[in-house]
Design an enzyme around this catalytic site. Structure first.
Site, short mmCIF file in Angstrom:
data_model
loop_
_atom_site.label_atom_id
_atom_site.label_comp_id
_atom_site.label_asym_id
_atom_site.label_seq_id
_atom_site.Cartn_x
_atom_site.Cartn_y
_atom_site.Cartn_z
N LYS A 47 42.76 41.22 38.70
CA LYS A 47 41.34 40.90 38.96
C LYS A 47 40.62 40.67 37.63
CE LYS A 47 37.26 42.38 41.57
NZ LYS A 47 37.12 41.06 42.22
N HIS A 92 40.85 47.81 42.23
CA HIS A 92 41.45 46.52 42.59
C HIS A 92 42.76 46.32 41.86
CE1 HIS A 92 37.33 45.74 44.03
NE2 HIS A 92 37.90 44.84 44.82
#
Length: 238
Positions: free
Chosen positions: A135, A131
């Site tokens: 995040k 990600h």
């Protein structure tokens, strides 16, 4: 059915708003917009709250939905055990849809992972997720969702971010997280025996896919009785 977007000023809230269109939106709620759920008086299954805020708002979200008999789609992640209990208790009275990932593709990936686990013997299983560098939660809620689904078929322990020396235990699922750049989301599951390897992978290319899934969930859940639902239910997997 009309939706109430909770977290409308956030990235996903804006995408959902654009996708749904004005005719499907009853209200857009966000602190940044100067309003909150408690300002509303919409009640009943003609409306559905779609929440793209933060798990810390769980109590206020659930209180409002219970008070007004509103179905709710929870698209936030990172809930604590106490927050999950609040959500599950609410599902005894109202329809609650919750998924760590609103992608229909991830739901299908989980189905395939379950089938491979059931039929591929005592293979080693590893999950790799990637990600963007902003995040907050590690590993991703989706990685845990996939691991939980696999665990339904094999009693395996989670080994998050393996770092110990020594041989790999047989009774574990390895879960590894990458955080880099603007990666939207990638989840790969590897099933390996000494003779062969199966790899299945999902890549999110556009965050609009999460809004599309949340909208589909809202349209589906307003027709349901009180209960706790997820993408597996939406796809008819239960």
């Amino acid at each position: 059915m009309k939706i109430i977007i909770n977290g409308a000023a956030g990235r996903m809230g804006k995408i959902l708003s654009n996708m749904a269109g004005a005719e499907k939106i009853a209200a857009e709620i966000d602190i940044a917009l100067g309003n909150k759920l408690s300002d509303l008086n919409f009640t009943g299954h003609e409306f559905c709250v779609v929440d793209f805020t933060n798990h810390k708002a769980t109590q206020d979200l659930i209180n409002h939905c219970l008070k007004n008999n509103l179905p709710v789609v929870i698209a936030s992640t990172g809930q604590t055990e106490d927050e999950l209990k609040i959500i599950h208790d609410a599902a005894k009275k109202i329809p609650v849809f919750m998924s760590a990932n609103m992608s229909l593709g991830i739901a299908l990936l989980a189905d395939v992972a379950e089938r491979i686990t059931q039929n591929f013997g005592a293979c080693d299983i590893e999950i790799v997720e990637a990600h963007h560098n902003q995040k907050l939660d590690v590993p991703s809620g989706t990685a845990i969702l996939l691991a939980d689904r696999i665990k339904e078929s094999r009693d395996l322990k989670f080994n998050i971010g393996r770092h110990e020396n020594g041989k790999r235990p047989e009774d574990e699922i390895g879960i590894h997280s990458l955080r880099m750049g603007g990666e939207v989301g990638m989840h790969e599951i590897i099933f390996a025996t000494p003779q062969e390897v199966i790899t299945i992978k999902h890549e999110a290319k556009d965050r609009a896919l999460f809004a599309r899934g949340a909208l589909a969930a809202a349209e589906w859940i307003v027709k349901k009785d009180a209960g706790f639902y997820n993408m597996r239910d939406l796809l008819g997997g239960k």
